[in-house]
Structures are given as structure tokens and as C-alpha cells.
Scaffold this motif. Structure first.
Motif, mmCIF file in Angstrom:
data_model
loop_
_atom_site.group_PDB
_atom_site.id
_atom_site.type_symbol
_atom_site.label_atom_id
_atom_site.label_comp_id
_atom_site.label_asym_id
_atom_site.label_seq_id
_atom_site.Cartn_x
_atom_site.Cartn_y
_atom_site.Cartn_z
ATOM 1 N N VAL A 166 0.830 -1.206 0.000
ATOM 2 C CA VAL A 166 0.000 0.000 0.000
ATOM 3 C C VAL A 166 0.867 1.261 0.000
ATOM 4 C CG1 VAL A 166 -1.690 1.340 1.316
ATOM 5 C CG2 VAL A 166 -1.954 -1.140 1.103
ATOM 6 N N SER A 167 1.859 1.312 0.896
ATOM 7 C CA SER A 167 2.701 2.509 0.970
ATOM 8 C C SER A 167 3.551 2.657 -0.285
ATOM 9 C CB SER A 167 3.591 2.456 2.217
ATOM 10 O OG SER A 167 4.390 1.292 2.238
ATOM 11 N N LEU A 168 3.974 1.540 -0.854
ATOM 12 C CA LEU A 168 4.759 1.618 -2.082
ATOM 13 C C LEU A 168 3.894 2.115 -3.237
ATOM 14 C CD1 LEU A 168 7.478 1.147 -3.406
ATOM 15 C CD2 LEU A 168 6.835 -1.243 -3.771
ATOM 16 N N ALA A 169 2.638 1.687 -3.274
ATOM 17 C CA ALA A 169 1.725 2.162 -4.317
ATOM 18 C C ALA A 169 1.498 3.667 -4.204
ATOM 19 C CB ALA A 169 0.400 1.408 -4.227
ATOM 20 N N GLU A 170 1.453 4.169 -2.975
ATOM 21 C CA GLU A 170 1.266 5.603 -2.774
ATOM 22 C C GLU A 170 2.457 6.392 -3.312
ATOM 23 O OE1 GLU A 170 0.621 5.902 1.386
ATOM 24 O OE2 GLU A 170 -1.515 5.367 1.271
ATOM 25 N N VAL A 171 3.657 5.853 -3.124
ATOM 26 C CA VAL A 171 4.843 6.522 -3.664
ATOM 27 C C VAL A 171 4.824 6.475 -5.183
ATOM 28 C CG1 VAL A 171 7.363 6.437 -3.806
ATOM 29 C CG2 VAL A 171 6.230 6.061 -1.610
ATOM 30 N N ARG A 172 4.435 5.333 -5.729
ATOM 31 C CA ARG A 172 4.382 5.201 -7.188
ATOM 32 C C ARG A 172 3.401 6.201 -7.805
ATOM 33 N NH1 ARG A 172 4.297 -1.258 -6.756
ATOM 34 N NH2 ARG A 172 6.507 -1.691 -7.154
ATOM 35 N N GLY A 173 2.312 6.483 -7.096
ATOM 36 C CA GLY A 173 1.312 7.393 -7.627
ATOM 37 C C GLY A 173 1.544 8.845 -7.277
ATOM 38 N N ALA A 174 2.582 9.139 -6.512
ATOM 39 C CA ALA A 174 2.833 10.519 -6.084
ATOM 40 C C ALA A 174 3.480 11.325 -7.196
ATOM 41 C CB ALA A 174 3.742 10.525 -4.856
ATOM 42 N N PRO A 175 3.222 12.636 -7.237
ATOM 43 C CA PRO A 175 3.910 13.502 -8.199
ATOM 44 C C PRO A 175 5.412 13.456 -7.956
ATOM 45 C CG PRO A 175 2.061 14.644 -7.159
ATOM 46 C CD PRO A 175 2.267 13.376 -6.395
ATOM 47 N N ASP A 176 6.196 13.678 -8.998
ATOM 48 C CA ASP A 176 7.655 13.614 -8.874
ATOM 49 C C ASP A 176 8.182 14.519 -7.767
ATOM 50 O OD1 ASP A 176 7.793 11.773 -10.911
ATOM 51 O OD2 ASP A 176 8.224 13.259 -12.476
ATOM 52 N N ALA A 177 7.564 15.674 -7.588
ATOM 53 C CA ALA A 177 8.045 16.625 -6.585
ATOM 54 C C ALA A 177 7.886 16.114 -5.159
ATOM 55 C CB ALA A 177 7.313 17.962 -6.741
ATOM 56 N N GLU A 178 6.999 15.135 -4.956
ATOM 57 C CA GLU A 178 6.748 14.624 -3.608
ATOM 58 C C GLU A 178 7.429 13.292 -3.323
ATOM 59 O OE1 GLU A 178 2.584 14.348 -2.933
ATOM 60 O OE2 GLU A 178 2.152 16.395 -3.589
ATOM 61 N N VAL A 179 8.010 12.698 -4.343
ATOM 62 C CA VAL A 179 8.542 11.338 -4.189
ATOM 63 C C VAL A 179 9.661 11.282 -3.165
ATOM 64 C CG1 VAL A 179 9.813 9.506 -5.359
ATOM 65 C CG2 VAL A 179 7.838 10.546 -6.461
ATOM 66 N N SER A 180 10.612 12.196 -3.230
ATOM 67 C CA SER A 180 11.766 12.150 -2.326
ATOM 68 C C SER A 180 11.354 12.257 -0.865
ATOM 69 C CB SER A 180 12.757 13.263 -2.675
ATOM 70 O OG SER A 180 13.379 13.011 -3.918
ATOM 71 N N SER A 181 10.450 13.191 -0.556
ATOM 72 C CA SER A 181 10.042 13.369 0.838
ATOM 73 C C SER A 181 9.263 12.157 1.342
ATOM 74 C CB SER A 181 9.212 14.645 0.988
ATOM 75 O OG SER A 181 8.037 14.586 0.184
ATOM 76 N N ARG A 182 8.403 11.599 0.487
ATOM 77 C CA ARG A 182 7.640 10.418 0.896
ATOM 78 C C ARG A 182 8.569 9.223 1.104
ATOM 79 N NH1 ARG A 182 1.812 9.939 -0.823
ATOM 80 N NH2 ARG A 182 1.084 12.050 -1.277
ATOM 81 N N ALA A 183 9.492 9.048 0.189
ATOM 82 C CA ALA A 183 10.428 7.931 0.300
ATOM 83 C C ALA A 183 11.320 8.073 1.524
ATOM 84 C CB ALA A 183 11.276 7.832 -0.969
ATOM 85 N N ALA A 184 11.785 9.278 1.788
ATOM 86 C CA ALA A 184 12.643 9.505 2.947
ATOM 87 C C ALA A 184 11.903 9.200 4.242
ATOM 88 C CB ALA A 184 13.157 10.945 2.948
ATOM 89 N N ALA A 185 10.619 9.558 4.310
ATOM 90 C CA ALA A 185 9.833 9.278 5.514
ATOM 91 C C ALA A 185 9.665 7.775 5.726
ATOM 92 C CB ALA A 185 8.468 9.960 5.413
ATOM 93 N N LEU A 186 9.379 7.049 4.648
ATOM 94 C CA LEU A 186 9.250 5.594 4.759
ATOM 95 C C LEU A 186 10.570 4.959 5.152
ATOM 96 C CD1 LEU A 186 7.064 4.790 1.610
ATOM 97 C CD2 LEU A 186 6.364 4.593 4.005
ATOM 98 N N LEU A 187 11.644 5.434 4.545
ATOM 99 C CA LEU A 187 12.956 4.866 4.846
ATOM 100 C C LEU A 187 13.348 5.131 6.290
ATOM 101 C CD1 LEU A 187 15.474 3.424 3.796
ATOM 102 C CD2 LEU A 187 16.392 5.672 3.146
#
Length: 218
Positions: A143-164
Motif C-alpha cells: 500500500v505505501s509503495l503504491a502511494e509513492v508510485r502514484g505521487a507527483p515527482d516533486a513529492e517522491v523524495s520526501s515520501r520515500a525519505a519518511a518511509l525509509l
């Protein structure tokens, strides 16, 4: 996510999934009760591959905490690797400092998986994906990976960093629990090395240029 089975050429003991789930919960509870020592992971200690000291290939004895720790950390690492692999497909100019850190994290996580599966084999314990579909703390889920896949490019880094960060911090908690309640000296030593690597990775993650200030892990 790759599915690997260790020791498929020899009979495997049947391990009730309910028992391992219960032990996993106990492990998390024990680790949370122990807490984390303040002040680890200074910027002077960069991320290191925790398998620098080879895990013994001789037979090992794993208790319930050891078993639960391995069975939980394997899917946690695989989820983090799936996240890193996805980020490779996103625009190359998205947060270069995060990309550089992820290369180190990927190498360390792959080495950890080899060591963890090696200890399962040495303990004659089957690998069981008992947490599939569970919302475990620090685990990158479908689910969380799907949310990152669907996020705009500008939000990907912040979302990924939070998950990591959640993944790295929770692994520190679990490693503390294993070192307190585990039985296998080999696995406890590996947990100590993983904890040190995670502390350094957290410091590097939070010290990136422009990174949001994260609350301390406790």
C-alpha cells in the motif's frame, strides 16, 4: 518481492505460524521496553555493511526470539529494497543526496538478507512469510509503495525519505530487542552490526541538505 526458500533439499520442520506471530509480538514489546541509548550514530561514522564479519556456517541454535527477529527483518528489508528499486525509475534529478544514500542502504540490506537466510539455514528453520499483508511498524508495504508510485515527482523524495526513516528506526528497536532476549550468539552479533549500520544511515538521512528535521528515535 523475491521469494527465497532456504535448504529446499532437506526436510524442514513444521513451525506453527501462530507461535511465531506471538513471538514476533513479544520481540517488539521487549525491544520497546528496552529503549534506545542516546547519542549513537555520529556523523563521523558513515554507513557500513553489517556483514563485514562473516556469519558462521556451522549449525546454530535459534530460540523463539531469534526466529521471530529473522522472520520479521527479512520482509522489512525486502520492502525497503522494493522502495529503492522504484526510486531508480523516477527522474534522475530527484534529490541526488538521497539517491547516493540509497545505494549504500541497498548494498547493506542485500548483505543482511544473505546473512539472515544463512542463519535460518544453519538453524534448520524454514523461512516463513508470516507478515504478508500486515501493517507492521517500519515495513514498506504494498500500500505505501503504491502511494509513492502514484505521487507527483516533486513529492517522491520526501515520501520515500519518511518511509525509509521509519524502516531504519524500527530496525534499531528490533535489534535492541534481539540483543536483549535473543539466544544465538551469532545472530546477536549480527543484530549489533545491523544496529550500528542503521544508526549511521539515520544520521546520513537526516543530515542531507534540505532534509526535514526529524524527531529523535526513542
Amino acid at each position: 518481492m523475491d521469494e527465497h526458500q532456504i535448504g529446499s533439499d532437506r526436510p524442514r520442520p513444521t513451525v506453527p505460524a501462530g507461535r511465531i506471530v506471538g513471538v514476533a509480538v513479544a520481540l517488539v514489546a521487549t525491544a520497546l521496553a528496552v529503549g534506545l541509548t542516546r547519542g549513537w550514530g555520529s556523523a563521523d561514522h558513515p554507513p557500513t555493511t553489517p556483514s563485514a564479519a562473516p556469519v558462521a556456517t556451522a549449525p546454530v541454535l535459534l530460540n523463539g526470539t531469534d526466529d521471530a527477529f529473522i522472520q520479521l527483518l527479512i520482509p522489512m528489508n525486502e520492502g525497503a529494497l522494493a522502495l529503492i528499486d522504484h526510486l531508480d525509475s523516477r527522474p534522475a534529478d530527484a534529490d541526488p543526496s538521497l539517491r547516493a544514500l540509497l545505494d549504500d542502504v541497498r548494498e547493506a540490506h542485500r548483505a543482511e538478507l544473505r546473512d539472515l537466510r544463512g542463519l535460518l539455514a544453519a538453524g534448520n528453520v524454514p523461512e516463513l512469510n508470516i507478515h504478508e499483508g500486515h501493517q507492521m511498524p517500519g515495513m514498506v508495504t504494498d500500500v505505501s509503495l503504491a502511494e509513492v508510485r502514484g505521487a507527483p515527482d516533486a513529492e517522491v523524495s520526501s515520501r520515500a525519505a519518511a518511509l525509509l526513516r521509519a524502516h531504519l528506526a524500527q530496525t534499531v528497536v528490533l535489534c535492541r530487542g534481539e540483543q536483549t532476549a535473543g539466544g544465538s550468539p551469532e545472530l546477536k552479533a549480527l543484530a549489533g552490526r545491523i544496529q550500528q549500520a542503521r544508526a549511521a544511515e539515520l544520521t546520513a538521512l537526516d543530515g542531507r541538505p534540505g532534509a526535514a528535521q526529524a524527531a529523535p528515535v526513542d
